[in-house]
Design a protein around this motif. Structure first.
Motif, PDB file in Angstrom:
ATOM      1  N   UNK A 115       0.838  -1.196   0.000  1.00 31.29           N
ATOM      2  CA  UNK A 115       0.000   0.000   0.000  1.00 31.29           C
ATOM      3  C   UNK A 115       0.873   1.247   0.000  1.00 31.29           C
ATOM      4  N   UNK A 116       0.411   2.266  -0.718  1.00 36.03           N
ATOM      5  CA  UNK A 116       1.106   3.546  -0.808  1.00 36.03           C
ATOM      6  C   UNK A 116       0.105   4.635  -0.429  1.00 36.03           C
ATOM      7  N   UNK A 117       0.424   5.379   0.609  1.00 33.58           N
ATOM      8  CA  UNK A 117      -0.471   6.432   1.094  1.00 33.58           C
ATOM      9  C   UNK A 117       0.188   7.788   0.920  1.00 33.58           C
ATOM     10  N   UNK A 126      -4.702   9.817   0.576  1.00 26.35           N
ATOM     11  CA  UNK A 126      -5.048   9.005  -0.584  1.00 26.35           C
ATOM     12  C   UNK A 126      -4.209   7.734  -0.554  1.00 26.35           C
ATOM     13  N   UNK A 127      -4.878   6.579  -0.550  1.00 30.97           N
ATOM     14  CA  UNK A 127      -4.168   5.306  -0.481  1.00 30.97           C
ATOM     15  C   UNK A 127      -4.486   4.442  -1.685  1.00 30.97           C
ATOM     16  N   UNK A 128      -3.446   3.904  -2.296  1.00 36.53           N
ATOM     17  CA  UNK A 128      -3.592   2.917  -3.360  1.00 36.53           C
ATOM     18  C   UNK A 128      -2.905   1.645  -2.931  1.00 36.53           C
ATOM     19  N   UNK A 129      -3.316   0.524  -3.485  1.00 36.34           N
ATOM     20  CA  UNK A 129      -2.705  -0.737  -3.079  1.00 36.34           C
ATOM     21  C   UNK A 129      -2.749  -1.746  -4.219  1.00 36.34           C
ATOM     22  N   UNK A 130      -1.908  -2.752  -4.110  1.00 38.04           N
ATOM     23  CA  UNK A 130      -1.902  -3.864  -5.064  1.00 38.04           C
ATOM     24  C   UNK A 130      -1.269  -5.058  -4.369  1.00 38.04           C
ATOM     25  N   UNK A 131      -1.404  -6.214  -4.993  1.00 32.06           N
ATOM     26  CA  UNK A 131      -0.784  -7.411  -4.428  1.00 32.06           C
ATOM     27  C   UNK A 131       0.739  -7.350  -4.608  1.00 32.06           C
ATOM     28  N   UNK A 133       3.985  -8.735  -5.834  1.00 33.02           N
ATOM     29  CA  UNK A 133       4.247  -9.674  -6.929  1.00 33.02           C
ATOM     30  C   UNK A 133       5.499 -10.516  -6.714  1.00 33.02           C
ATOM     31  N   UNK A 134       6.516  -9.963  -6.055  1.00 30.40           N
ATOM     32  CA  UNK A 134       7.747 -10.735  -5.844  1.00 30.40           C
ATOM     33  C   UNK A 134       8.338 -10.542  -4.447  1.00 30.40           C
ATOM     34  N   UNK A 135       8.024  -9.416  -3.814  1.00 30.13           N
ATOM     35  CA  UNK A 135       8.619  -9.108  -2.512  1.00 30.13           C
ATOM     36  C   UNK A 135      10.016  -8.536  -2.615  1.00 30.13           C
ATOM     37  N   UNK A 136      10.511  -8.361  -3.855  1.00 33.09           N
ATOM     38  CA  UNK A 136      11.867  -7.835  -4.032  1.00 33.09           C
ATOM     39  C   UNK A 136      11.905  -6.300  -3.990  1.00 33.09           C
ATOM     40  N   UNK A 137      10.802  -5.656  -3.722  1.00 31.21           N
ATOM     41  CA  UNK A 137      10.609  -4.218  -3.523  1.00 31.21           C
ATOM     42  C   UNK A 137      10.581  -3.442  -4.833  1.00 31.21           C
ATOM     43  N   UNK A 138      11.672  -3.421  -5.606  1.00 30.29           N
ATOM     44  CA  UNK A 138      11.713  -2.618  -6.827  1.00 30.29           C
ATOM     45  C   UNK A 138      10.675  -3.093  -7.843  1.00 30.29           C
ATOM     46  N   UNK A 139      10.603  -4.395  -8.054  1.00 24.47           N
ATOM     47  CA  UNK A 139       9.623  -4.942  -8.992  1.00 24.47           C
ATOM     48  C   UNK A 139       8.204  -4.632  -8.530  1.00 24.47           C
ATOM     49  N   UNK A 140       7.988  -4.680  -7.227  1.00 23.46           N
ATOM     50  CA  UNK A 140       6.654  -4.398  -6.690  1.00 23.46           C
ATOM     51  C   UNK A 140       6.270  -2.931  -6.865  1.00 23.46           C
ATOM     52  N   UNK A 141       7.214  -2.023  -6.669  1.00 24.56           N
ATOM     53  CA  UNK A 141       6.921  -0.604  -6.867  1.00 24.56           C
ATOM     54  C   UNK A 141       6.672  -0.304  -8.343  1.00 24.56           C
ATOM     55  N   UNK A 142       7.419  -0.965  -9.235  1.00 26.20           N
ATOM     56  CA  UNK A 142       7.180  -0.817 -10.674  1.00 26.20           C
ATOM     57  C   UNK A 142       5.753  -1.252 -11.014  1.00 26.20           C
ATOM     58  N   UNK A 143       5.353  -2.394 -10.467  1.00 25.98           N
ATOM     59  CA  UNK A 143       4.002  -2.907 -10.714  1.00 25.98           C
ATOM     60  C   UNK A 143       2.938  -1.975 -10.131  1.00 25.98           C
ATOM     61  N   UNK A 144       3.193  -1.469  -8.917  1.00 27.99           N
ATOM     62  CA  UNK A 144       2.233  -0.548  -8.297  1.00 27.99           C
ATOM     63  C   UNK A 144       2.031   0.707  -9.146  1.00 27.99           C
ATOM     64  N   UNK A 145       3.121   1.313  -9.593  1.00 25.06           N
ATOM     65  CA  UNK A 145       3.016   2.547 -10.375  1.00 25.06           C
ATOM     66  C   UNK A 145       2.237   2.323 -11.671  1.00 25.06           C
ATOM     67  N   UNK A 146       2.379   1.132 -12.239  1.00 20.00           N
ATOM     68  CA  UNK A 146       1.675   0.849 -13.490  1.00 20.00           C
ATOM     69  C   UNK A 146       0.201   0.511 -13.251  1.00 20.00           C
ATOM     70  N   UNK A 147      -0.075  -0.353 -12.263  1.00 20.03           N
ATOM     71  CA  UNK A 147      -1.441  -0.834 -12.062  1.00 20.03           C
ATOM     72  C   UNK A 147      -2.310   0.153 -11.286  1.00 20.03           C
ATOM     73  N   UNK A 148      -1.728   0.846 -10.307  1.00 16.25           N
ATOM     74  CA  UNK A 148      -2.537   1.728  -9.461  1.00 16.25           C
ATOM     75  C   UNK A 148      -2.506   3.181  -9.906  1.00 16.25           C
ATOM     76  N   UNK A 149      -1.416   3.604 -10.546  1.00 11.89           N
ATOM     77  CA  UNK A 149      -1.306   5.007 -10.950  1.00 11.89           C
ATOM     78  C   UNK A 149      -1.171   5.179 -12.460  1.00 11.89           C
ATOM     79  N   UNK A 150      -1.254   4.059 -13.184  1.00 19.78           N
ATOM     80  CA  UNK A 150      -1.200   4.082 -14.649  1.00 19.78           C
ATOM     81  C   UNK A 150       0.015   4.851 -15.174  1.00 19.78           C
TER      82      UNK A 150
END
Length: 298
Positions: A115-117, A126-131, A133-150
């Motif tokens: 989750x990112x608040x 304002x809070x966005x969240x996603x599952x 994906x790997x737990x490796x942090x960088x990959x997860x933030x990349x996925x969050x920026x794409x899926x939650x913030x387009x």
């Protein structure tokens, strides 16, 4: 090298890069992190600083990895002024290296929710969240920026931990496409990302944030370096803030502290310990009762 963050733009792309070795070292020391925890916390704090760089003054961001791995929650707060703090629920976790011979941050974080608040000064954050994906942090933030913030992005984060648990190098980058990005720009970036060295290697080899950006943007005709911000670990806790927390306790718990005659409160984020004697606790209890009475009368 001082910790710092540089913002830059080029044809169709925006890049933030940061060197965070010193502040990650301070966090790791304060929380007595073992290597896997050090890497997870350091990457999360660096990622928070990079994402906070887009915020306005007085705004801030909280990134929380709430996974089911042995590390537990990993949390970082950062603001655009360059201050960050963070904590990890279980810093004393030992895990074998993963199949790539690297620290198994993904195994430590596990599956769960990222989750990112954003605290923007409005009534509700304002809070966005996603599952995760790997737990490796960088990959997860990349996925969050794409899926939650387009926002099509590429995030790179690295923390190199020595056997003595000191952090030898830490840093990261966020690269984002702008609306006017062309296919040529995308191709250049993909080629550069495919051959770029790990972030921790670049930092260990002496590159500063501008140097990392130069590696990312090889082949671009013009790179505009915009701003440089000093970075530091800084917690907002204080004895006055802890008093406010104690005042909010229920009457029974607060009365128990008064009867004990002493209380020690430790800040999750920085490990600072605050001591309260019987007189201080009694004063806090009295304020709590006055507030309760005023609320009842109104």
């Amino acid at each position: 090298m001082k910790d710092h963050l540089v913002k830059a733009v080029a044809d169709g792309v925006r890049v933030h890069a940061a060197i965070t070795t010193n502040l990650v070292n301070e966090a790791v020391s304060r929380h007595e992190c073992y290597p896997v925890a050090a890497a997870a916390l350091g990457r999360t704090m660096t990622g928070a600083l990079l994402m906070a760089a887009n915020l306005k003054n007085k705004e801030c961001i909280t990134i929380k990895f709430n996974g089911n791995g042995p590390l537990g929650s990993v949390v970082a707060d950062a603001n655009p002024e360059g201050f960050v703090r963070g904590y990890i629920a279980n810093p004393h976790v030992n895990l074998p290296l993963n199949e790539k011979g690297k620290l198994d941050v993904g195994g430590g974080v596990g599956q769960g929710i990222l989750s990112v608040t954003r605290f923007t000064g409005l009534k509700d954050p304002i809070t966005g969240s996603c599952e995760i994906v790997s737990g490796e942090i960088a990959e997860d933030l990349t996925n969050y920026l794409y899926t939650s913030e387009q926002t099509p992005s590429s995030v790179g984060l690295g923390v190199l931990v020595n056997p003595d648990l000191k952090v030898a190098a830490a840093g990261g980058f966020i690269l984002q496409l702008l609306p006017d990005a062309t296919e040529e720009t995308l191709t250049k970036l993909e080629n550069n990302l495919a051959k770029i060295r790990p972030v921790s290697t670049m930092v260990k080899d002496g590159l500063d944030a501008r140097g990392i950006i130069a590696e990312l943007l090889q082949g671009f005709d013009k790179v505009d370096y915009l701003t440089t911000t000093d970075l530091a670990f800084k917690c907002q806790c204080s004895k006055e803030r802890i008093e406010d927390v104690l005042i909010s306790l229920n009457e029974h718990d607060l009365k128990s502290l008064v009867d004990d005659g002493h209380a020690e409160v430790c800040c999750h984020f920085c490990g600072e310990k605050y001591q309260f004697n019987k007189d201080e606790l009694t004063a806090i209890y009295n304020v709590s009762q006055k507030l309760k009475d005023n609320k009842a009368n109104n």
